[in-house]
Design an enzyme around this catalytic site. Sequence first.
Site, short mmCIF file in Angstrom:
data_model
loop_
_atom_site.label_atom_id
_atom_site.label_comp_id
_atom_site.label_asym_id
_atom_site.label_seq_id
_atom_site.Cartn_x
_atom_site.Cartn_y
_atom_site.Cartn_z
N ASP A 132 -87.14 -26.59 63.94
CA ASP A 132 -88.60 -26.49 63.96
C ASP A 132 -89.30 -26.51 65.31
O ASP A 132 -90.07 -25.62 65.62
CB ASP A 132 -89.19 -27.60 63.09
N SER A 135 -83.53 -26.11 51.28
CA SER A 135 -82.56 -25.05 51.05
C SER A 135 -81.25 -25.19 51.85
O SER A 135 -80.17 -25.28 51.26
CB SER A 135 -83.22 -23.71 51.36
N TRP A 136 -81.35 -25.21 53.19
CA TRP A 136 -80.05 -25.20 53.89
C TRP A 136 -79.39 -26.57 53.85
O TRP A 136 -78.17 -26.68 53.92
CB TRP A 136 -80.11 -24.53 55.26
N ASP A 137 -80.20 -27.62 53.66
CA ASP A 137 -79.60 -28.95 53.44
C ASP A 137 -78.71 -28.91 52.21
O ASP A 137 -77.58 -29.40 52.21
CB ASP A 137 -80.69 -30.02 53.23
N GLU A 178 -80.03 -38.53 61.21
CA GLU A 178 -80.42 -37.12 61.21
C GLU A 178 -79.99 -36.46 62.54
O GLU A 178 -79.47 -35.36 62.56
CB GLU A 178 -81.94 -37.06 61.02
N GLN A 207 -84.99 -20.57 54.63
CA GLN A 207 -84.22 -21.19 55.71
C GLN A 207 -82.86 -20.50 55.84
O GLN A 207 -82.48 -19.71 54.96
CB GLN A 207 -83.97 -22.68 55.40
N GLY A 229 -85.15 -23.70 60.78
CA GLY A 229 -84.48 -24.99 60.59
C GLY A 229 -84.44 -25.80 61.88
O GLY A 229 -84.06 -26.96 61.88
N TYR A 274 -94.68 -36.67 51.41
CA TYR A 274 -94.32 -35.59 52.33
C TYR A 274 -95.46 -34.59 52.38
O TYR A 274 -96.04 -34.23 51.36
CB TYR A 274 -93.03 -34.88 51.88
C1 9WN Z 1 -89.54 -29.00 57.65
C2 9WN Z 1 -84.77 -31.39 55.84
C3 9WN Z 1 -85.37 -30.50 56.93
C4 9WN Z 1 -84.30 -29.61 57.61
C5 9WN Z 1 -84.84 -28.94 58.87
C6 9WN Z 1 -85.43 -30.01 59.78
C7 9WN Z 1 -86.53 -30.76 59.04
C8 9WN Z 1 -88.70 -30.26 57.91
C9 9WN Z 1 -89.56 -31.32 58.58
O1 9WN Z 1 -85.99 -31.38 57.88
O2 9WN Z 1 -87.56 -29.86 58.72
O3 9WN Z 1 -88.81 -28.07 56.91
O4 9WN Z 1 -90.42 -31.88 57.91
O5 9WN Z 1 -89.38 -31.59 59.77
O6 9WN Z 1 -85.90 -29.44 60.95
O7 9WN Z 1 -83.80 -28.24 59.52
O8 9WN Z 1 -83.89 -28.63 56.72
O9 9WN Z 1 -83.69 -32.12 56.35
#
Ligand code: 9WN
Length: 463
Positions: free
Chosen positions: A194, A51-53, A431, A127, A192, A100
Amino acid sequence: MREEELPESLSEQQGTRNVAGVNPRATDVLRRNGVKSWTKPAPSLYPHQWSWDSAFIALGLAHVDNRRATNELEALFNAQWSTGKVPHIVFNPEAPPKSYFPDAERWNSSALSEHAPTGARTSGLCQPPVHAIAVRRIWQTARGKDNERVARARAFLKSNYPRLFSWHRYLASARDPEGSGLVTIYHPWESGTDNSPRWDAALDKISVGEVPPYTRYDLQHVTDPSHRPTDSEYDRFLWLLELLKRARYDEADIYERHPFLVKDVLFSAILVAANEALLEISEVVEAPREDRALIEGWIERGRTGLEEQWDQELGLCVDKDVLAEEPLRVSTIAGFAPLIAGGLEKERLRDLLGTLDSEAFCRNGSLRYMLPPSTSPEEPGFHPRSYWRGPVWPVANWLLWWSLLRMGEDDRAEVMRRETLEELSEGGFAEYFEPFTGEPLGSGEQSWTAAVALDMLAAGDIG
Ligand code: 9WN
């Protein structure tokens, strides 16, 4: 969609400046990560839509391909829940198996909740709501262009305004039954950030029950497992997921018995800033006056709520554990939340800038670049290589840069922009980055890193 089928216009540089080759490389990352109408956060670590990505990606794409930017957000909002919630992950049915975890089967949201969308499989969380900010950017980049592009952008705003409004209304109601102005999160993934030490105290209080067996696939995509959350953090994450499933993702039920209920100041501040964007959008689409009054109320309430979480000793704003009724006193970038929410009194702005310019953040003498580590090196929970426990995240830099600009702090903003672009020019679109060496960590070719670079490069071209 194969790479060669992606729209050509992605490689057209519309009004952006080239800083040490960052621009074309960023555009290429977004092109390569493109899948149909949306973009993977990273080539292999994150094969679904986040979502926020997606909001940050749309913000960057707005400068190179407006149509692709609007498609990105529409694809996400097509999976919106009937409650207004925008899910944190929309699963890609074509993702390779075992790529995933937790996957759509583990979330099982469509079977458990009548509010889940029917056309897509999603996670049960959300998110931070950067989306309205991205929609406004789409409008800003279209304005002043040819009539057709302006008309298309206006139509996009009109058709998506109700979705944005119901998303914000969901956050202001289901996630804030207390009317505190602060959003409650049910899981660290919702923040976001985590594995940030922000959550350690609240997570420590949870006794982890039986979690069905699982395999972590994330570790096979990074060179060193210490970049990612630990197994014990994952056990807690997965246990909370089991509890949310038992509650069938029902908000009232979760609020009644869930062991992790935290008022997240960063999430709440992003909502305030997004509400300001929504207010502008509501004017463009001539939304009812009552909507605008509600949005204004949310902005005010949000800023008041954040002020109540101010910690004078840390010089930052802190999260709140709803169950323990305690502030979570940890020095992280989330503490700059009031800067993001804006509308600050002079004194509070001075306090926040003082913290930003201190040893605890950007003026730490050992930093490779003057960029804020996600967790202050002065915190016991700091770790320079572990995810949100210390590394520098370009999206977080973007949030601060953009907030500084909105506060009229142009010189500081320019330092943040220049240092970020130099870090990316040297280390690529990772990242996150080790704060003392600038070593790129986590996934390479991260979409939102490329997207915020495009937005930073375009600064000056837009209003
Ligand atoms: C879990 C995708 C996402 C970001 C998050 C980041 C990471 C996921 C993970 O990756 O989270 O949602 O598997 O670690 O912390 O901010 O949206 O880039």
